[in-house]
Design a protein around this motif. Structure first.
Motif, PDB file in Angstrom:
ATOM      1  N   LYS A 135      65.351 -62.823 -10.932  1.00 42.78           N
ATOM      2  CA  LYS A 135      66.630 -63.509 -10.717  1.00 42.78           C
ATOM      3  C   LYS A 135      67.931 -62.762 -11.480  1.00 42.78           C
ATOM      4  O   LYS A 135      67.545 -62.535 -12.603  1.00 42.78           O
ATOM      5  CB  LYS A 135      66.691 -65.138 -10.635  1.00 42.78           C
ATOM      6  CG  LYS A 135      66.569 -65.550 -11.987  1.00 42.78           C
ATOM      7  CD  LYS A 135      66.671 -67.055 -11.885  1.00 42.78           C
ATOM      8  CE  LYS A 135      65.370 -67.622 -11.087  1.00 42.78           C
ATOM      9  NZ  LYS A 135      65.337 -69.133 -10.919  1.00 42.78           N
ATOM     10  N   GLU A 156      67.434 -63.205  -5.860  1.00 38.50           N
ATOM     11  CA  GLU A 156      66.340 -63.463  -6.242  1.00 38.50           C
ATOM     12  C   GLU A 156      65.359 -62.330  -5.539  1.00 38.50           C
ATOM     13  O   GLU A 156      65.630 -61.995  -4.526  1.00 38.50           O
ATOM     14  CB  GLU A 156      66.054 -64.859  -6.225  1.00 38.50           C
ATOM     15  CG  GLU A 156      66.711 -65.989  -6.796  1.00 38.50           C
ATOM     16  CD  GLU A 156      66.510 -67.344  -6.287  1.00 38.50           C
ATOM     17  OE1 GLU A 156      65.262 -67.702  -5.699  1.00 38.50           O
ATOM     18  OE2 GLU A 156      67.115 -68.355  -6.188  1.00 38.50           O
ATOM     19  N   GLU A 158      60.845 -61.357  -5.021  1.00 35.96           N
ATOM     20  CA  GLU A 158      59.329 -61.564  -5.626  1.00 35.96           C
ATOM     21  C   GLU A 158      58.584 -60.192  -5.041  1.00 35.96           C
ATOM     22  O   GLU A 158      59.041 -59.830  -3.905  1.00 35.96           O
ATOM     23  CB  GLU A 158      58.540 -62.807  -4.921  1.00 35.96           C
ATOM     24  CG  GLU A 158      57.203 -62.776  -5.627  1.00 35.96           C
ATOM     25  CD  GLU A 158      56.726 -64.125  -5.346  1.00 35.96           C
ATOM     26  OE1 GLU A 158      57.325 -65.102  -4.719  1.00 35.96           O
ATOM     27  OE2 GLU A 158      55.373 -64.247  -5.844  1.00 35.96           O
ATOM     28  N   THR A 166      63.389 -60.813  -0.684  1.00 36.86           N
ATOM     29  CA  THR A 166      64.824 -60.835  -1.755  1.00 36.86           C
ATOM     30  C   THR A 166      65.549 -61.857  -0.824  1.00 36.86           C
ATOM     31  O   THR A 166      65.510 -62.062   0.416  1.00 36.86           O
ATOM     32  CB  THR A 166      65.470 -59.280  -1.287  1.00 36.86           C
ATOM     33  OG1 THR A 166      65.572 -59.066   0.011  1.00 36.86           O
ATOM     34  CG2 THR A 166      64.415 -58.313  -2.004  1.00 36.86           C
TER      35      THR A 166
END
Lengths: 202, 202
Positions: A135, A156, A158, A166
């Motif tokens: 983040k 942010e 993953e 995103t």
């Protein structure tokens, strides 16, 4: 999450992150809420410093894949207890449009081609399942001008070996109200091609 | 707005509404928030009743223009002091995919092909500038199943001779909280081709 990262982790992170991504499945499953987006991330053939790993990233509508709306040069570096991604603006962006899929053109990027964006570092940690999560650094300083006003970016993501999600949103620096973004949720990208070998080679 | 409408108004409305629309400009101006959407609305060659005007509508991602995610058969009728659009579901939808741009195929649609959707009428009025505006009838009865739950649809549009803006959102019938939709705002469609002549012909 209090991981301690090593150079090996940065290498893994870069190998996972590089790739040609599409959110096709998400778009098809949720019409008309998601544009069909392509993200393509590649290592710079000429690394711009002797530490960390430098990547080039393009994000585009699939229907304008050679006119990306967002280009970034990313420097993955080892911080005290995590990985950080230092975001850089690329000078003369337009001359690199499409270079994510013609990586020989990326050799023209030098240290003089990029400018670090203040307040836009991404702080990366790792989840118990092994995926990387990131983040934007605190401080509300990563400025994005959109809808004729200044906003601060909240980003942010993953990442695992096959998937990248995103979320980008812009907020009013005075009121903290959301100015742009989607309530439909994050983009869900699936890797279509890996460039991990190119990372190993650098 | 307390317009009184006539058959001539319905004809004008149908002539303006029919067309092949795209929101390309909007998508390009606001990446990545808007998918590139195509809407195509045509009169049914065989009108299904002797009053009002029957139209066929497809909405699709441009990249899957022949697999529309929304098909409707619309019956424009004169109500007491306004125009109403009665929304109909089309049986065997898939066999008509792409027919908006191959209108001879629409001749296969008969009164037995459609089922009126309760609670989904669109109430149409006219603004002082002459554009038509519509919103779904009150009552929260137009059910849309999405994200594994029932929601009620809130639909609004504005139409002039060249532009169509539409806003669709789904709300939880228990809590009235928004379940799906976009905060990026309505789709802004621009007419690429007119089929007004086909309306005149019916």
């Amino acid at each position: 999450m209090t991981a301690t990262f090593t150079q090996a982790d940065i290498l893994t992170f870069a190998q996972w992150m590089t790739g040609d991504y599409s959110n096709w499945d998400q778009a098809i499953a949720n019409p008309p809420l998601f544009a069909h987006i392509r993200v393509c991330i590649r290592p710079l053939p000429n690394q711009l410093s002797d530490h960390g790993i430098w990547l080039y990233s393009e994000q585009a509508y699939d229907f304008q894949i050679d006119r990306p709306y967002r280009i970034a040069v990313l420097h993955l570096v080892l911080a005290a207890d995590r990985i950080e991604i230092e975001n850089h603006k690329l000078n003369d962006e337009e001359s690199f449009y499409g270079a994510a899929r013609q990586p020989e053109r990326l050799a023209a990027i030098t240290a003089a081609s990029v400018v670090k964006l203040p307040g836009c570092n991404i702080l990366v940690d790792r989840t118990p399942t092994g995926s990387f999560v990131g983040k934007i650094e605190p401080g509300k300083k990563c400025n994005v001008h959109r809808k004729n006003q200044d906003t601060y970016l909240v980003h942010e993501f993953e990442l695992n070996q096959t998937n990248l999600t995103t979320l980008d949103r812009g907020y009013d620096p005075e009121t903290d109200e959301r100015v742009w973004g989607t309530i439909a949720g994050p983009f869900e990208f699936v890797k279509q091609a890996s460039f991990a070998d190119e990372v190993k080679a650098i």
